[in-house]
Write an enzyme that holds these catalytic residues in place. Structure first.
Site, PDB file in Angstrom:
ATOM      1  CE  LYS A 156      -3.840  -2.443   2.178  1.00 40.73           C
ATOM      2  NZ  LYS A 156      -4.660  -2.713   3.372  1.00 40.73           N
ATOM      3  CD  GLN A 178      -3.548  -4.424   6.504  1.00 35.64           C
ATOM      4  OE1 GLN A 178      -3.692  -3.358   5.919  1.00 35.64           O
ATOM      5  NE2 GLN A 178      -3.965  -5.564   5.993  1.00 35.64           N
ATOM      6  CG  ASP A 236      -9.526   0.141   5.324  1.00 33.46           C
ATOM      7  OD1 ASP A 236      -9.241  -0.371   4.223  1.00 33.46           O
ATOM      8  OD2 ASP A 236      -8.794   0.077   6.330  1.00 33.46           O
TER       9      ASP A 236
HETATM   10  N1  GUN Z   1      -6.995  -6.699   6.299  1.00 36.15           N
HETATM   11  C1  GUN Z   1      -7.376  -7.436   5.216  1.00 36.15           C
HETATM   12  N2  GUN Z   1      -7.942  -6.644   4.268  1.00 36.15           N
HETATM   13  C2  GUN Z   1      -7.919  -5.385   4.767  1.00 36.15           C
HETATM   14  C3  GUN Z   1      -8.361  -4.144   4.242  1.00 36.15           C
HETATM   15  O1  GUN Z   1      -8.903  -4.017   3.134  1.00 36.15           O
HETATM   16  N3  GUN Z   1      -8.163  -3.063   5.067  1.00 36.15           N
HETATM   17  C4  GUN Z   1      -7.589  -3.172   6.301  1.00 36.15           C
HETATM   18  N4  GUN Z   1      -7.448  -2.045   7.028  1.00 36.15           N
HETATM   19  N5  GUN Z   1      -7.174  -4.321   6.807  1.00 36.15           N
HETATM   20  C5  GUN Z   1      -7.337  -5.424   6.038  1.00 36.15           C
END
Ligand code: GUN
Length: 310
Positions: free
Chosen positions: A67, A111, A134
């Protein structure tokens, strides 16, 4: 290598088309890069994503690193806040409050999963809805359900972008979504049922208590497999010409890999692919689209500010 063999096999023997996350995510990123450069040229602020990573979970480390790297690629600013596994909830709350009040930060992501002693609901609720890139905050989810403009969770959003890119018809189709997580399955089911494109599907959402899963899958024009069990969706569960979207990204031990593991999807690709009209590979499919969609949300979070009252 494996993916190349898969592509070769299918391009010679099937009428099926691969939904290529590499191509589509690159197209999305290229467009964002151009728009970001235009913002800068106009003297406006640069989009800024702040990511909080707690502990040393290998998969989470990899995702967050991708990311951050993708932010760089498109010209965004990014901040990575690393916190220890044993932190108390108050420390995390403080970190989020600081990011909420930092006017340079446009998007915040924490995350997931979080350590067991921290409540995910509490943390998600704390992120300011204007920075909820998100799309997990109840305000964002509520707006999404009502079909109002908002941040859409990155994985389902990435899948919509992929369906759109390949111009795949969804209206009136029966979509079966396997998995009901707040991150993928549930929002996916809502988005596919919306009166929009992609959307207007009749949606069945399946989970661990679904009794007749195979029968339901066999009725599906579109299957989204998001349950996290490698190779779960078998050829005898998929009808001819179905569209198959594989959200699985499980690490399985593999001594032949330098990393010691291979990434496996939820679909038995080699056997399912020949029957499909379209299918996403793993890796190289939905995972890349998730990041592209997160960048779109972050750009939009920034633009909301740029286009707001002066
Ligand atoms: N863990 C797995 N997928 C995601 C996501 O799309 N966003 C976040 N913040 N954590 C995750």
């Amino acid at each position: 290598m494996v993916i190349e063999v898969k592509y070769l096999f299918c391009s010679y023997f099937c009428a099926m088309q691969i939904l290529d996350g590499k191509i589509v995510s690159q197209a999305v990123k290229d467009a964002i890069k151009i728009k970001t450069a235009a913002l800068k040229n106009a003297g406006k602020k640069t989009p800024h994503l702040a990511a909080i990573l707690i502990g040393n979970n290998g998969a989470s480390e990899t995702y967050v690193a991708s990311k951050v790297k993708s932010c760089e690629e498109v010209g965004f600013k990014s901040s990575l806040i690393r916190l220890p596994d044993n932190l108390d909830e108050v420390a995390l709350v403080t970190a989020i409050e600081q990011l909420n009040s930092d006017s340079d930060v446009d998007g915040i992501l924490v995350q997931l999963p979080l350590p067991k002693h921290i409540s995910e609901a509490t943390i998600i609720n704390l992120i300011h809805p204007d920075k909820d890139v998100d799309g997990f905050h109840p305000m964002s989810v509520g707006k999404m359900v009502q079909g109002l403009p908002t941040f859409i969770p990155a994985t389902p959003y990435g899948i919509l972008l992929m369906l759109q890119h390949y111009n795949i018809e969804t209206k009136g189709k029966h979509a079966v979504v396997i998995g009901r997580s707040n991150i993928v399955g549930r929002p996916m089911s809502i988005l596919l049922s919306r009166n929009a494109y992609p959307g207007n599907c009749t949606v069945t959402i399946c989970h661990s208590h679904t009794k007749n899963l195979k029968e339901l899958c066999l009725q599906a024009d579109i299957i989204v497999a998001a349950l996290g069990i490698p190779g779960f969706l078998k050829a005898d569960m998929v009808k001819e010409n179905a569209v198959v979207i594989d959200v699985g990204i499980t690490r399985v031990p593999d001594d032949s890999k330098k990393s010691g593991f291979a990434i496996k999807g939820d679909v038995d690709f080699i056997n399912v692919a020949p029957n499909c009209s379209y299918i996403t590979p793993v890796p190289g499919g939905v995972g890349l689209m998730t990041i592209a969609a997160l960048l779109m949300n972050t750009y939009n979070a920034c633009e909301q500010k740029n286009i707001g009252p002066n």
